[in-house]
Write a protein that holds these residues in place. Structure first.
Motif, PDB file in Angstrom:
ATOM      1  N   GLY A  26       0.814  -1.209   0.000  1.00 36.18           N
ATOM      2  CA  GLY A  26       0.000   0.000   0.000  1.00 36.18           C
ATOM      3  C   GLY A  26       0.847   1.258   0.000  1.00 36.18           C
ATOM      4  O   GLY A  26       0.563   2.226  -0.724  1.00 36.18           O
ATOM      5  N   THR A  27       1.909   1.261   0.789  1.00 37.53           N
ATOM      6  CA  THR A  27       2.799   2.419   0.832  1.00 37.53           C
ATOM      7  C   THR A  27       3.472   2.643  -0.518  1.00 37.53           C
ATOM      8  O   THR A  27       3.542   3.770  -1.018  1.00 37.53           O
ATOM      9  CB  THR A  27       3.873   2.224   1.922  1.00 37.53           C
ATOM     10  OG1 THR A  27       3.245   2.042   3.187  1.00 37.53           O
ATOM     11  CG2 THR A  27       4.794   3.432   1.985  1.00 37.53           C
ATOM     12  N   SER A  31       2.038   5.978  -1.936  1.00 36.79           N
ATOM     13  CA  SER A  31       2.930   7.023  -1.440  1.00 36.79           C
ATOM     14  C   SER A  31       4.367   6.748  -1.867  1.00 36.79           C
ATOM     15  O   SER A  31       5.167   6.240  -1.071  1.00 36.79           O
ATOM     16  CB  SER A  31       2.833   7.117   0.087  1.00 36.79           C
ATOM     17  OG  SER A  31       3.669   8.136   0.578  1.00 36.79           O
ATOM     18  N   PRO A  32       4.712   7.056  -3.106  1.00 39.80           N
ATOM     19  CA  PRO A  32       6.074   6.793  -3.601  1.00 39.80           C
ATOM     20  C   PRO A  32       7.159   7.454  -2.755  1.00 39.80           C
ATOM     21  O   PRO A  32       8.237   6.874  -2.569  1.00 39.80           O
ATOM     22  CB  PRO A  32       6.042   7.369  -5.020  1.00 39.80           C
ATOM     23  CG  PRO A  32       4.602   7.337  -5.411  1.00 39.80           C
ATOM     24  CD  PRO A  32       3.846   7.611  -4.149  1.00 39.80           C
ATOM     25  N   LEU A  38      11.525   4.515   3.000  1.00 38.63           N
ATOM     26  CA  LEU A  38      11.678   3.175   3.578  1.00 38.63           C
ATOM     27  C   LEU A  38      12.823   2.407   2.929  1.00 38.63           C
ATOM     28  O   LEU A  38      13.616   1.748   3.611  1.00 38.63           O
ATOM     29  CB  LEU A  38      10.371   2.396   3.438  1.00 38.63           C
ATOM     30  CG  LEU A  38       9.225   2.789   4.364  1.00 38.63           C
ATOM     31  CD1 LEU A  38       7.939   2.077   3.954  1.00 38.63           C
ATOM     32  CD2 LEU A  38       9.565   2.473   5.816  1.00 38.63           C
ATOM     33  N   SER A  39      12.917   2.473   1.599  1.00 37.39           N
ATOM     34  CA  SER A  39      13.968   1.728   0.900  1.00 37.39           C
ATOM     35  C   SER A  39      15.349   2.240   1.271  1.00 37.39           C
ATOM     36  O   SER A  39      16.320   1.461   1.276  1.00 37.39           O
ATOM     37  CB  SER A  39      13.760   1.807  -0.611  1.00 37.39           C
ATOM     38  OG  SER A  39      13.899   3.144  -1.073  1.00 37.39           O
ATOM     39  N   ASP A  40      15.471   3.535   1.604  1.00 38.11           N
ATOM     40  CA  ASP A  40      16.764   4.089   2.004  1.00 38.11           C
ATOM     41  C   ASP A  40      17.219   3.562   3.360  1.00 38.11           C
ATOM     42  O   ASP A  40      18.395   3.737   3.727  1.00 38.11           O
ATOM     43  CB  ASP A  40      16.688   5.626   2.069  1.00 38.11           C
ATOM     44  CG  ASP A  40      16.582   6.258   0.692  1.00 38.11           C
ATOM     45  OD1 ASP A  40      16.917   5.574  -0.296  1.00 38.11           O
ATOM     46  OD2 ASP A  40      16.151   7.426   0.612  1.00 38.11           O
ATOM     47  N   MET A 216       8.229  -5.067   4.977  1.00 29.46           N
ATOM     48  CA  MET A 216       7.491  -3.885   4.535  1.00 29.46           C
ATOM     49  C   MET A 216       8.358  -3.017   3.627  1.00 29.46           C
ATOM     50  O   MET A 216       7.893  -2.514   2.598  1.00 29.46           O
ATOM     51  CB  MET A 216       7.015  -3.077   5.742  1.00 29.46           C
ATOM     52  CG  MET A 216       6.132  -1.893   5.358  1.00 29.46           C
ATOM     53  SD  MET A 216       5.416  -1.041   6.789  1.00 29.46           S
ATOM     54  CE  MET A 216       6.878  -0.267   7.459  1.00 29.46           C
ATOM     55  N   GLU A 217       9.623  -2.860   3.968  1.00 29.20           N
ATOM     56  CA  GLU A 217      10.541  -2.064   3.153  1.00 29.20           C
ATOM     57  C   GLU A 217      10.754  -2.694   1.780  1.00 29.20           C
ATOM     58  O   GLU A 217      10.794  -2.000   0.755  1.00 29.20           O
ATOM     59  CB  GLU A 217      11.878  -1.901   3.880  1.00 29.20           C
ATOM     60  CG  GLU A 217      11.788  -1.030   5.119  1.00 29.20           C
ATOM     61  CD  GLU A 217      13.032  -1.088   5.979  1.00 29.20           C
ATOM     62  OE1 GLU A 217      13.176  -0.243   6.878  1.00 29.20           O
ATOM     63  OE2 GLU A 217      13.872  -1.997   5.763  1.00 29.20           O
TER      64      GLU A 217
END
Length: 338
Positions: A26-27, A31-32, A38-40, A216-217
């Motif tokens: 969903g994120t 919400s890009p 998160l990926s960072d 999640m990430e």
């Protein structure tokens, strides 16, 4: 925090993973900017997970294995020869047209658990002391074999450079292993036994939540790629289901051939069934950082693992009760009557 054994017994990890997948997806979709944030932080989460996993390993427990060399030999044969071959065969059979997902499953299948299987062993009334000794042995062997397995079982599907894998293992795993092990022994000496036990329990309780954050990430950063393969996830679950059936049969056969008592039988069954998905996910994200399908396959494998381990516990306890009943009945029949 939730008690880990209760959490595992209720298959809570699977529900937590599903919630993490949904939150990450969903994120990533809606919400890009948040997904980028998160990926960072994947690297920091990886290091935290690796540190927690290594901190909880009791390497001094290896001495307990010296009196059970026959069992250790059977467990090593099963976990590092027979089970990886079974896993590779199933993944190759079910997912021949999706090589990256196949590689992810093979990575998931090839390494035995070094943490939560012990909780299920305790619940199944297995040999927990011997299981504690098995954990550091499994940890060291699977780290050493990871580059070899990746080379043998992937058929060059993903680029595997031995020097790069070795450097990754050194930087991401050997150094954290040394630091976490040193911290473990230093704190053991400095803290009172009860306080140190609470610290270890806190680390164990935290680990599932860190795994959930990492999942999640992963899904937030790679949702578009993963969604493109959503139709294949059913086949992934089928492969995991077949794997669990095959390893259960293997555990029963080896236990009978080796003449294991119930506590060791339960331990062998559970160490063969449980996979080290957290460590394999961490290794693969460090060694193969741009392969979200491989990472997703490892996560999907975890979804069925905890319901399966819960079922195995019930089957083992039922088999023990059944065996005791027949033993007592046979004993009663031999009592002479006058």
């Amino acid at each position: 925090m939730l008690n880990v054994l209760q959490f595992l017994g209720g298959s809570g990890i699977s529900l937590l993973l599903l919630a993490s997948i949904a939150a990450g997806a969903g994120t990533g979709h809606f919400s890009p900017d948040s997904s980028t944030w998160l990926s960072d932080r994947v690297d920091a989460t990886l290091l935290l997970l690796i540190g927690l996993l290594f901190f909880g390993v009791r390497f001094n427990a290896i001495v307990r294995a010296l009196g059970h060399l026959r069992f250790i030999a059977v467990a090593l044969l099963a976990n590092f020869v027979l089970v990886p071959c079974i896993g590779w065969a199933i993944a190759s059979l079910v997912l021949p047209e999706h090589p990256l997902l196949m590689v992810g499953l093979v990575i998931y299948f090839m390494s035995p658990c070094t943490d939560w299987f012990l909780g299920f062993t305790r619940l199944a009334k297995g040999n927990v002391a011997l299981g504690t000794a098995l954990i550091p042995i499994n940890m060291v062997v699977q780290l050493l074999l990871y580059p070899l397995y990746l080379h043998w079982f992937t058929r060059n599907i993903v680029p595997v450079e031995a020097d790069l894998i070795g450097q990754t293992l050194l930087q991401w795993f050997l150094l954290p292993l040394v630091v976490a092990t040193a911290a473990h022994h230093i704190l053991r000496r400095l803290l009172a036994p009860a306080r140190f036990a609470r610290l270890l329990a806190m680390a164990d309780h935290t680990t599932p939540w860190v795994i959930a954050l990492l999942v999640m990430e992963i899904f937030a950063a790679n949702i578009d790629t993963i969604v493109a393969y959503r139709g294949v996830f059913g086949w992934l679950l089928l492969a995991v289901f077949l794997f669990f059936i095959a390893t259960f049969v293997l555990g029963e056969a080896l236990s009978r051939m080796a003449g294991l008592r119930y506590p060791e039988h339960a331990l062998l069954t559970l160490t063969i069934a449980a996979r080290n998905a957290p460590l394999m996910l961490a290794i693969s994200m460090a060694a193969l950082p741009d392969q979200p399908l491989i990472h997703a396959a490892i996560v999907i494998g975890m979804l069925l693992e905890f319901p399966h381990l819960t079922l195995l516990r019930q089957l083992l306890l039922r088999s023990q009760t059944h065996a005791r009943y027949h033993h007592s009945t046979a004993g009663a029949e031999t009592i002479p009557t006058h």
